[in-house]
Design an enzyme around this catalytic site. Structure first.
Site, mmCIF file in Angstrom:
data_model
loop_
_atom_site.group_PDB
_atom_site.id
_atom_site.type_symbol
_atom_site.label_atom_id
_atom_site.label_comp_id
_atom_site.label_asym_id
_atom_site.label_seq_id
_atom_site.Cartn_x
_atom_site.Cartn_y
_atom_site.Cartn_z
ATOM 1 C CE1 TYR A 164 -3.964 2.144 0.665
ATOM 2 C CE2 TYR A 164 -2.682 3.070 2.468
ATOM 3 C CZ TYR A 164 -3.791 3.110 1.635
ATOM 4 O OH TYR A 164 -4.721 4.120 1.781
ATOM 5 C CE LYS A 168 -3.744 4.911 -1.486
ATOM 6 N NZ LYS A 168 -4.795 5.409 -2.427
#
Length: 303
Positions: A164, A168
């Site tokens: 993640y 991001k």
């Protein structure tokens, strides 16, 4: 006249949480909205048209115009269909909000290739797919705005989220690249790191006192409060804002700094491993080697 009157906006992951709030606010401001959502579980499994259709129903109840879409942002052909739906139904496209996401949280040394790929494919590749599909239309009309959702997990850090976090932070680079490449066509691209309690945040472990305390704070962060600033970035009045990283938390809006050098070391004779360890490393490891914080540039020139 409403601020997005006559404009068409795509919001991905708009079946719930932050995305739903953005879709509703965009419609309140006059936009016709493509509500994209697969209706999947947090890990990306399963699918249902229900969440997207529910958001559309709420927009229509407000007197707005919207259409549901359940194509996957993670696949190039599907992303093309999302954009094409906007063009077929409404004849144009003015804004894209890349909000769709999933989670496969696991500590790095236990993370599988599938865990990594599944998250990067939705967040980073998905943002690229939809943005790239929209780019020719923004370019030809010489207008358009992207808003991409990054995360403080990437900007600051979080345990168990290597996939993640990588995605991001990749989105930050993607947004900056878009802002540079499409600037001459009057196309803007910005990132927002939303602080909000959503079902994704709800997966954070609470089996420790620290986890419980953190969750109590998170539960006070309202998802719908991300929408006003997101929609503001889509309006013509934000035409001068591009390439930035923002944070939104309840009633606060942050502007994050861009990566910049904060300390330099120079040695006129050049560096060896030994001199790096003797002179440079101590400068860059203040927790181990106290520094004179009044200085940011250090120079060693041979006598």
């Amino acid at each position: 006249m409403k601020l997005l009157e006559g404009k068409v906006v795509i919001v991905t992951g708009a079946g719930a949480g932050v995305g739903k709030g953005i879709a509703l606010e965009a419609a309140r401001q006059g936009a016709r909205v493509i509500v994209n959502d697969l209706g999947v579980a947090i890990d990306g499994s399963g699918s249902s048209a229900g969440p997207a259709q529910q958001t559309v129903a709420e927009i229509e109840a407000l007197g707005g115009t919207a259409s549901a879409n359940t194509d996957s942002v993670a696949e190039w052909p599907s992303a093309q269909k999302i954009v094409q739906q906007a063009l077929d139904l409404y004849g144009r496209l003015d804004g894209v909000v890349n909000n769709a996401g999933n989670l496969r949280d696991v500590l790095f040394h236990k993370m599988t290739e599938e865990d990594f790929d599944a998250v990067v494919k939705v967040h980073l590749k998905g943002s690229w797919n939809v943005s790239r599909a929209a780019a020719p239309h923004f370019k030809s009309q010489e207008s358009g705005a992207y808003v991409h959702m990054t995360s403080t997990s990437g900007l600051i850090g979080n345990m168990g989220q290597a996939n993640y976090m990588a995605a991001k932070m990749g989105i930050v680079g993607l947004s900056k690249s878009i802002s540079l490449d499409l600037e001459k066509f009057k196309v803007r691209s910005n990132c927002i790191a939303p602080f909000a309690f959503t079902r994704m945040v709800g997966t954070i472990p609470t089996d420790t006192p620290e986890g419980k305390a953190r969750m109590e704070v998170n539960m006070r962060l309202e998802a719908h409060k991300i929408a006003p600033f997101t929609v503001a970035l889509l309006t013509d009045r934000a035409a001068g804002v591009s390439g930035q990283i923002f944070g939104v938390r309840n009633n606060e809006i942050f502007l994050f700094s861009q990566p910049r050098p904060i300390r330099t070391a120079h040695n006129g004779e050049g560096w060896t491993v030994e001199t790096c360890l003797e002179r440079a490393i101590p400068m860059f490891a203040p927790s181990f080697f106290p520094l004179d914080k009044s200085r940011d540039v250090f120079t060693w020139d041979p006598v």
